[in-house]
Design a protein around this motif. Structure first.
Motif, PDB file in Angstrom:
ATOM      1  N   LEU A 210      85.865  64.855  35.070  1.00 42.10           N
ATOM      2  CA  LEU A 210      85.602  64.774  36.514  1.00 42.10           C
ATOM      3  C   LEU A 210      85.321  63.315  36.858  1.00 42.10           C
ATOM      4  O   LEU A 210      84.493  62.667  36.219  1.00 42.10           O
ATOM      5  CB  LEU A 210      84.387  65.651  36.868  1.00 42.10           C
ATOM      6  N   GLU A 211      86.035  62.804  37.834  1.00 40.31           N
ATOM      7  CA  GLU A 211      85.858  61.408  38.235  1.00 40.31           C
ATOM      8  C   GLU A 211      85.537  61.344  39.724  1.00 40.31           C
ATOM      9  O   GLU A 211      86.244  61.921  40.542  1.00 40.31           O
ATOM     10  CB  GLU A 211      87.145  60.596  37.980  1.00 40.31           C
ATOM     11  N   GLU A 212      84.467  60.650  40.007  1.00 32.73           N
ATOM     12  CA  GLU A 212      84.127  60.369  41.407  1.00 32.73           C
ATOM     13  C   GLU A 212      84.663  58.972  41.682  1.00 32.73           C
ATOM     14  O   GLU A 212      84.052  57.974  41.308  1.00 32.73           O
ATOM     15  CB  GLU A 212      82.624  60.472  41.577  1.00 32.73           C
ATOM     16  N   VAL A 230      82.189  51.944  47.293  1.00 37.57           N
ATOM     17  CA  VAL A 230      81.260  52.161  46.171  1.00 37.57           C
ATOM     18  C   VAL A 230      79.930  52.741  46.656  1.00 37.57           C
ATOM     19  O   VAL A 230      79.134  53.228  45.855  1.00 37.57           O
ATOM     20  CB  VAL A 230      80.992  50.878  45.341  1.00 37.57           C
ATOM     21  N   GLN A 231      79.678  52.696  47.950  1.00 37.35           N
ATOM     22  CA  GLN A 231      78.428  53.268  48.478  1.00 37.35           C
ATOM     23  C   GLN A 231      78.467  54.790  48.435  1.00 37.35           C
ATOM     24  O   GLN A 231      77.431  55.441  48.279  1.00 37.35           O
ATOM     25  CB  GLN A 231      78.175  52.787  49.912  1.00 37.35           C
ATOM     26  N   ARG A 232      79.657  55.348  48.624  1.00 36.71           N
ATOM     27  CA  ARG A 232      79.842  56.811  48.475  1.00 36.71           C
ATOM     28  C   ARG A 232      81.311  57.043  48.121  1.00 36.71           C
ATOM     29  O   ARG A 232      82.202  56.460  48.732  1.00 36.71           O
ATOM     30  CB  ARG A 232      79.432  57.576  49.737  1.00 36.71           C
TER      31      ARG A 232
ATOM     32  N   HIS B 145      69.066  65.158  41.648  1.00 31.58           N
ATOM     33  CA  HIS B 145      70.495  65.061  41.985  1.00 31.58           C
ATOM     34  C   HIS B 145      70.879  63.596  42.214  1.00 31.58           C
ATOM     35  O   HIS B 145      70.113  62.850  42.816  1.00 31.58           O
ATOM     36  CB  HIS B 145      70.763  65.879  43.243  1.00 31.58           C
ATOM     37  N   ILE B 147      72.746  62.305  44.332  1.00 30.60           N
ATOM     38  CA  ILE B 147      72.666  61.956  45.757  1.00 30.60           C
ATOM     39  C   ILE B 147      71.232  61.562  46.115  1.00 30.60           C
ATOM     40  O   ILE B 147      71.000  60.716  46.977  1.00 30.60           O
ATOM     41  CB  ILE B 147      73.141  63.143  46.641  1.00 30.60           C
ATOM     42  N   TYR B 171      75.897  55.010  45.645  1.00 25.28           N
ATOM     43  CA  TYR B 171      76.139  56.168  44.783  1.00 25.28           C
ATOM     44  C   TYR B 171      76.907  55.781  43.524  1.00 25.28           C
ATOM     45  O   TYR B 171      76.593  56.257  42.429  1.00 25.28           O
ATOM     46  CB  TYR B 171      76.896  57.265  45.544  1.00 25.28           C
ATOM     47  N   LEU B 172      77.904  54.926  43.656  1.00 24.27           N
ATOM     48  CA  LEU B 172      78.715  54.572  42.477  1.00 24.27           C
ATOM     49  C   LEU B 172      78.140  53.380  41.710  1.00 24.27           C
ATOM     50  O   LEU B 172      78.725  52.953  40.716  1.00 24.27           O
ATOM     51  CB  LEU B 172      80.167  54.303  42.892  1.00 24.27           C
ATOM     52  N   LEU B 173      77.019  52.865  42.161  1.00 27.49           N
ATOM     53  CA  LEU B 173      76.385  51.731  41.472  1.00 27.49           C
ATOM     54  C   LEU B 173      75.285  52.277  40.571  1.00 27.49           C
ATOM     55  O   LEU B 173      74.132  52.420  40.973  1.00 27.49           O
ATOM     56  CB  LEU B 173      75.830  50.739  42.499  1.00 27.49           C
ATOM     57  N   THR B 192      76.094  58.964  38.140  1.00 30.14           N
ATOM     58  CA  THR B 192      76.857  59.893  38.962  1.00 30.14           C
ATOM     59  C   THR B 192      76.987  61.249  38.264  1.00 30.14           C
ATOM     60  O   THR B 192      76.773  61.358  37.049  1.00 30.14           O
ATOM     61  CB  THR B 192      78.270  59.347  39.233  1.00 30.14           C
ATOM     62  N   ILE B 193      77.376  62.259  39.007  1.00 27.42           N
ATOM     63  CA  ILE B 193      77.685  63.561  38.411  1.00 27.42           C
ATOM     64  C   ILE B 193      78.805  63.393  37.389  1.00 27.42           C
ATOM     65  O   ILE B 193      78.764  63.956  36.295  1.00 27.42           O
ATOM     66  CB  ILE B 193      78.093  64.587  39.494  1.00 27.42           C
ATOM     67  N   GLY B 194      79.804  62.587  37.748  1.00 28.76           N
ATOM     68  CA  GLY B 194      80.909  62.337  36.823  1.00 28.76           C
ATOM     69  C   GLY B 194      80.425  61.802  35.489  1.00 28.76           C
ATOM     70  O   GLY B 194      80.870  62.253  34.422  1.00 28.76           O
TER      71      GLY B 194
END
Lengths: 247, 247
Positions: A210-212, A230-232, B145, B147, B171-173, B192-194
């Motif tokens: 799974l990749e976000e 990259v913020q979401r 979570h 988030i 989120y991705l940082l 991240t969840i990923g």
């Protein structure tokens, strides 16, 4: 009746101008990550769901796929796909994703890019796709990320200190979302990551990856306007594989 | 050296007042969902990581677990856990999660609640836990979570139209986050969840279920102050199982 906004002339015109429509797979920023989640194409029987202009179908054949069936619910999209394709082992046809009419166990890979968030009943779709996949067949897809689809008013906000934030709400409130994207009133269905994964698991799929997705440093360098992504994450990519021993 | 804020007297005092500390498992709103993700306890050898006051350890034994090893890095927490427990098949001991010194293949279930977001190196932890699990052993955990852990300035904001939103950014940082929770300067690690899922998959775990927890209607009725939690999930619950044939 699924929404077919893609045959609306204005929407089609706008969609055709998108970078991913003009440039094909390499115009999609998430492609280089998604590509690594795919099994080797050689010899595979591939179903390209919501094929659009057929970029993935042509790529799969170039990589050695045995044959590709490519489905879309837009006649305009299919016409363009046929125009762009000269390969008799790619069969394009008009159908709704939920009503494919394909033979059991006839595909080794089902691929669908940025389409499942238009589908209301994910469970029914997974049940149907499971039937037409071979044992150990792959199901690889991208969707708009649930963080992206959730909000009641999707968009960026600037905080008093200048921080740019994504105004997230309604994440756990699944269901219909109406947004303006190219055309007004586009209907999508928001589901959580949990629902995507658990629905797959309940239908006998194993999760492989799974990749976000967000842009990497090189992509941001080349496309500074992507920096905020990259913020979401805008996209969620999932690789799943059918278990052999499910009923 | 892992952070041990739990032995700080003021933090410990504040933590002891939390509903989940006073009431045990039923004081944790996510417990009823997490409980359904657990395998049947009968006969299992259980490792309770970051056991706190030992509520899960006692519950596991009540459900028929053969024995429980319960680990925490706080002597104060362990003392309280020992006080609350009268069961010689629960062994409490002081250790860091990253440095357990337990025998290979000696546990059928590893459980850890709201602790992995304090761990810097998830990959190293998964590699270590894999060694002490039996083939097909379960690893079930809850975390804050992603988030919830992501934002540079976590909190709710009210939009001009009155909508309450969660100010999501970064989120991705992935990496270190310093927040004030009970005490100032609590260090957590955002992933991240990923990353959680892919790290498990890369270490030979299969994903069984993933739940993004929010309160149900009945819980909101009983605790109206939880209503906003449906806007963004506070907890992520994951059930994974070790594959038999991994190296």
């Amino acid at each position: 009746m699924p929404q077919n906004i893609f045959d609306d002339p204005n929407f089609f015109q706008g969609y055709s101008q998108l970078r991913r429509s003009r440039q094909g797979l390499t115009g999609a920023p998430e492609w280089q990550v998604l590509q690594k989640m795919l099994p080797p194409m050689h010899g595979l029987r591939v179903l390209d769901l919501a094929c659009g202009f057929g970029a993935f179908s042509r790529w799969a054949r170039e990589q050695g796929a045995r044959r590709v069936v490519a489905v879309d619910l837009s006649e305009k999209m299919l016409n363009e796909a046929r125009t762009r394709t000269s390969d008799t082992s790619v069969a394009y046809y008009l159908a709704e994703m939920e009503n494919l009419g394909l033979a059991d166990a006839s595909f080794d890979l089902i691929y669908t890019a940025l389409a499942l968030h238009y589908i209301q009943d994910l469970g029914a779709l997974c049940a149907a796709l499971k039937q037409i996949l071979t044992p150990h067949g792959h199901f690889i897809f991208s969707i708009e990320h649930p963080i992206y689809t959730a909000p009641s008013h999707p968009g960026w906000q600037t905080m008093p200190d200048g921080t740019k934030i994504w105004a997230l709400d309604a994440y756990l409130l699944e269901g219909r979302r109406v947004t303006d994207w190219i055309a007004p009133g586009v209907v999508k269905y928001h589901r959580t990551i949990g629902t995507y994964l658990n629905t797959l698991l309940e239908h006998g799929f194993r999760i492989l990856r799974l990749e976000e997705w967000g842009p990497n440093a090189e992509q941001i360098e080349a496309n500074p306007e992507w920096a905020d992504e990259v913020q979401r994450p805008p996209f969620l990519l999932i690789a799943a594989q059918l278990e052999a021993a499910t009923g």
